[in-house]
Design a protein around this motif. Structure first.
Motif, short mmCIF file in Angstrom:
data_model
loop_
_atom_site.label_atom_id
_atom_site.label_comp_id
_atom_site.label_asym_id
_atom_site.label_seq_id
_atom_site.Cartn_x
_atom_site.Cartn_y
_atom_site.Cartn_z
N GLN A 163 7.26 15.38 -1.24
CA GLN A 163 7.49 14.05 -0.67
C GLN A 163 7.46 14.19 0.85
N VAL A 164 7.34 13.05 1.52
CA VAL A 164 7.16 13.11 2.96
C VAL A 164 8.51 13.26 3.69
N ALA A 165 8.52 14.09 4.74
CA ALA A 165 9.68 14.16 5.66
C ALA A 165 9.07 13.90 7.04
N TRP A 174 9.36 4.60 -1.38
CA TRP A 174 9.73 3.38 -0.67
C TRP A 174 8.77 2.23 -0.99
N GLY A 175 7.49 2.51 -1.04
CA GLY A 175 6.53 1.46 -1.39
C GLY A 175 6.85 0.88 -2.77
N THR A 176 7.15 1.75 -3.73
CA THR A 176 7.45 1.28 -5.09
C THR A 176 8.75 0.48 -5.11
N SER A 193 18.36 12.07 1.65
CA SER A 193 17.37 12.08 2.73
C SER A 193 16.48 13.32 2.66
N ARG A 194 15.17 13.10 2.71
CA ARG A 194 14.23 14.22 2.70
C ARG A 194 14.27 14.99 4.02
N ASN A 195 14.45 14.27 5.14
CA ASN A 195 14.51 14.94 6.45
C ASN A 195 15.74 15.84 6.55
N LEU A 219 0.86 -1.19 0.00
CA LEU A 219 0.00 0.00 0.00
C LEU A 219 0.89 1.24 0.00
N GLY A 220 0.73 2.07 -1.03
CA GLY A 220 1.53 3.30 -1.10
C GLY A 220 2.55 3.19 -2.22
N ALA A 221 2.37 4.02 -3.26
CA ALA A 221 3.26 3.97 -4.42
C ALA A 221 4.17 5.18 -4.46
N GLY A 222 4.74 5.52 -3.28
CA GLY A 222 5.76 6.56 -3.22
C GLY A 222 7.12 5.92 -3.44
N LEU A 252 17.88 3.80 1.97
CA LEU A 252 17.51 4.89 1.06
C LEU A 252 17.01 4.27 -0.24
N ALA A 253 15.79 4.61 -0.61
CA ALA A 253 15.09 3.90 -1.69
C ALA A 253 15.90 3.87 -3.00
N LYS A 254 16.43 5.01 -3.39
CA LYS A 254 17.06 5.06 -4.72
C LYS A 254 18.32 4.21 -4.79
N ARG A 271 -2.79 5.71 -4.59
CA ARG A 271 -4.09 6.40 -4.44
C ARG A 271 -4.42 7.18 -5.70
N SER A 272 -3.40 7.48 -6.50
CA SER A 272 -3.65 8.20 -7.75
C SER A 272 -3.79 7.21 -8.90
N PRO A 273 -4.96 7.19 -9.59
CA PRO A 273 -5.12 6.29 -10.73
C PRO A 273 -4.06 6.53 -11.81
N GLY A 299 3.14 1.09 3.14
CA GLY A 299 4.17 2.12 2.93
C GLY A 299 3.60 3.50 2.69
N VAL A 300 2.41 3.77 3.26
CA VAL A 300 1.89 5.14 3.20
C VAL A 300 2.48 5.93 4.37
N PRO A 301 2.54 7.25 4.29
CA PRO A 301 3.09 8.02 5.40
C PRO A 301 2.31 7.78 6.70
N ASP A 338 -5.96 5.39 8.76
CA ASP A 338 -7.11 5.49 7.84
C ASP A 338 -7.03 4.44 6.74
N THR A 339 -5.83 4.25 6.23
CA THR A 339 -5.64 3.28 5.14
C THR A 339 -5.96 1.87 5.64
N LEU A 340 -5.50 1.53 6.85
CA LEU A 340 -5.79 0.20 7.40
C LEU A 340 -7.29 0.02 7.63
N GLU A 376 7.75 8.01 -12.34
CA GLU A 376 8.70 9.12 -12.53
C GLU A 376 8.65 10.15 -11.43
N ARG A 377 7.47 10.34 -10.81
CA ARG A 377 7.40 11.38 -9.78
C ARG A 377 8.30 11.02 -8.59
N TYR A 378 8.33 9.75 -8.25
CA TYR A 378 9.07 9.36 -7.04
C TYR A 378 10.41 8.68 -7.33
N LEU A 379 10.50 7.99 -8.46
CA LEU A 379 11.73 7.26 -8.77
C LEU A 379 12.14 7.55 -10.21
N1 LIG Z 1 12.02 6.74 0.75
C1 LIG Z 1 12.82 6.03 1.52
O1 LIG Z 1 14.01 5.90 1.21
C2 LIG Z 1 12.29 5.37 2.75
C3 LIG Z 1 11.07 5.73 3.32
N2 LIG Z 1 10.63 5.10 4.44
C4 LIG Z 1 9.36 5.44 5.05
O2 LIG Z 1 8.31 4.98 4.19
C5 LIG Z 1 7.15 5.78 4.38
C6 LIG Z 1 6.66 6.24 3.01
O3 LIG Z 1 7.69 7.06 2.50
P1 LIG Z 1 7.98 7.30 0.96
O4 LIG Z 1 7.45 6.23 0.10
O5 LIG Z 1 9.42 7.60 0.87
O6 LIG Z 1 7.12 8.64 0.75
P2 LIG Z 1 6.87 9.46 -0.58
O7 LIG Z 1 6.70 10.86 -0.19
O8 LIG Z 1 7.92 9.11 -1.58
O9 LIG Z 1 5.46 8.87 -1.11
C7 LIG Z 1 4.33 8.96 -0.31
C8 LIG Z 1 3.28 8.00 -0.85
O10 LIG Z 1 2.18 7.98 0.06
C9 LIG Z 1 0.99 8.41 -0.62
N3 LIG Z 1 0.17 9.21 0.28
C10 LIG Z 1 0.43 10.43 0.77
N4 LIG Z 1 -0.56 10.84 1.55
C11 LIG Z 1 -1.48 9.85 1.54
C12 LIG Z 1 -2.76 9.69 2.14
N5 LIG Z 1 -3.28 10.64 2.92
N6 LIG Z 1 -3.44 8.55 1.91
C13 LIG Z 1 -2.91 7.59 1.14
N7 LIG Z 1 -1.71 7.69 0.52
C14 LIG Z 1 -1.02 8.81 0.73
C15 LIG Z 1 1.49 9.24 -1.80
O11 LIG Z 1 0.49 9.24 -2.80
P3 LIG Z 1 0.34 10.46 -3.85
O12 LIG Z 1 1.44 10.27 -4.86
O13 LIG Z 1 -1.01 10.24 -4.42
O14 LIG Z 1 0.49 11.75 -3.07
C16 LIG Z 1 2.72 8.42 -2.19
O15 LIG Z 1 2.34 7.28 -2.91
C17 LIG Z 1 7.57 6.94 5.30
O16 LIG Z 1 7.12 6.67 6.60
C18 LIG Z 1 9.09 6.91 5.24
O17 LIG Z 1 9.66 7.38 6.45
C19 LIG Z 1 11.36 4.11 5.03
C20 LIG Z 1 12.55 3.70 4.49
C21 LIG Z 1 13.13 4.30 3.32
#
Ligand SMILES: NC(=O)C1=CN([C@@H]2O[C@H](COP(=O)(O)OP(=O)(O)OC[C@H]3O[C@@H](n4cnc5c(N)ncnc54)[C@H](OP(=O)(O)O)[C@@H]3O)[C@@H](O)[C@H]2O)C=CC1
Ligand SMILES: O=C(CO)COP(=O)(O)O
Length: 333
Positions: A275-277, A11-13, A251-253, A6-9, A136-138, A31-33, A77-79, A85-87, A46-49
């Motif tokens: 992206q999330v920090a 790290w999830g990807t 690192s985003r943080n 769950l979560g295509a950011g 670190l994902a990349k 969450r985005s089609p 892997g959602v923030p 809420d996702t669960l 492309e947005r995240y990786l």
């Molecule tokens: N990136 C990394 O290297 C690592 C990250 N992590 C952890 O993994 C978790 C996710 O991080 P990461 O993938 O990097 O984050 P990103 O910012 O890269 O991606 C966030 C993802 O979560 C989705 N999202 C955001 N808000 C919501 C919401 N309200 N409901 C549902 N989906 C949502 C986004 O969707 P949309 O595109 O639609 O906004 C996107 O798919 C964090 O807790 C991070 O600390 C852990 C280890 C490594």
């Protein structure tokens, strides 16, 4: 095995790609089609990786019910702000008793809970685990070697998940100390903001090393007060992740801290990043936990004051290591 992420950011990807290459039938929920379509049609995100091809067999969906029903193992892997809420939304379609693995590093803002505690609250009966460490994902997408930790109290579950994740250059360790692992993963993001500020202000490496070391002491003190084991914080989920996050330009943080150190506003930095920090939100819960356990945690408290706009980053750095009265400082401790 059928695995849903769950979560295509970023790290999830990345994790879904690793699992697909490990021959699992992975389905990722975006969450985005448009993101789901891009992963299915172009095998990119492309947005995240940017620039990384994804495995052709990785499937994506924007339908949460479909994603839930697919899972024999659920990876979240959602923030942290969207975790509960996702669960709640996947619960009606989830097979009973399947393990749930958190990828997310942070604490829930109001409840102060760790993510495996949120899993246990929302999905009782499902074994809960956390995947954490210097990841670190990349770098993992680029095929560089990395070590990670599966944290769960149940050794049988830990060994099974370890087997599922292990692949090539990703070395997977287990740890029964879930508290230590999750507190380390959450708090290192706050310390990374502090070292990022140092970078932005142009202070020396001695000072940054001082912040990292004293930051490790804060991770350890809080984790132990909450029931974790000090040795966990000396390992991958503590020092390992702290070092990776504090030194890496990826690192985003750390990036947030660096921009704050250059005098920019938090709102502008976050809006531009997209992206999330996690440290920005987790610091609120961390300060409340420090209060609850009667802990000084000066770095965490100082970053909290910066994030809430009480003091500037420059001001913060002036006092970051000087909150103990002279004569009462000891290291480690
Ligand atoms: N990136 C990394 O290297 C690592 C990250 N992590 C952890 O993994 C978790 C996710 O991080 P990461 O993938 O990097 O984050 P990103 O910012 O890269 O991606 C966030 C993802 O979560 C989705 N999202 C955001 N808000 C919501 C919401 N309200 N409901 C549902 N989906 C949502 C986004 O969707 P949309 O595109 O639609 O906004 C996107 O798919 C964090 O807790 C991070 O600390 C852990 C280890 C490594
Ligand atoms: O957790 C991470 C590396 O282990 C990623 O850190 P950032 O969220 O700061 O990019």
């Amino acid at each position: 095995m059928r695995i849903t992420v769950l979560g295509a950011g970023s790290w999830g990807t990345t994790v879904a790609s690793v699992l697909t290459r490990r021959d699992h039938e992975s389905l990722i929920w975006a969450r985005s089609p448009a993101t789901a379509d891009e992963i299915n049609a172009k095998h990119t995100n492309e947005r995240y990786l940017e620039g990384f091809p994804l495995p052709g067999r990785l499937r994506a969906t924007a339908d949460l019910a479909e994603a839930a029903a697919h899972a024999e193992l659920l990876v979240v892997g959602v923030p942290t702000g969207a975790f509960r809420d996702t669960l709640v939304q996947v619960r009606p379609n989830l097979h009973p008793w399947i393990p749930v693995v958190s990828l997310s590093k942070g604490l829930e803002r109001d409840s102060l809970l760790r993510m495996t505690e949120v899993i246990k609250e929302v999905l009782p009966g499902h074994p809960a685990a956390a995947l954490t460490g210097p990841n670190l994902a990349k770098e993992i997408m680029a095929g560089m070697a990395a070590a990670t930790v599966i944290a769960t109290e149940d050794l049988t579950v830990a060994t099974e998940i370890q087997r599922v994740f292990r692949r090539g250059l990703l070395r997977v360790y287990t740890n029964h100390d879930v508290i230590g692992c999750e507190v380390g993963g959450a708090l290192k993001n706050v310390v990374a903001i502090a070292t990022g500020i140092a970078q932005g202000l142009g202070v020396g490496d001695n000072t940054r090393a001082g912040v990292i070391s004293r930051g490790l002491a804060e991770l350890t003190t809080l984790a132990v007060a909450m029931g974790g084991e000090p040795s966990t914080l000396a390992g991958l989920a503590g020092m390992g992740d702290l070092v990776a996050t504090c030194i890496s330009p990826q690192s985003r943080n750390r990036h947030v801290g660096e921009q704050l150190g250059r005098g920019r506003s938090l709102d502008d930095i976050l809006a531009e990043m997209g992206q999330v920090a996690e440290g920005v939100k987790t610091v609120h819960a961390a300060v409340r936990l420090a209060d609850r356990h009667g802990l000084a945690m000066p770095i965490t408290r100082t970053i909290h004051r910066v994030v809430t706009g009480d003091i500037t980053a420059e001001h913060a750095y002036g006092g970051l290591l000087r909150t103990h009265p002279a004569g009462h400082e000891s290291d480690p401790g």
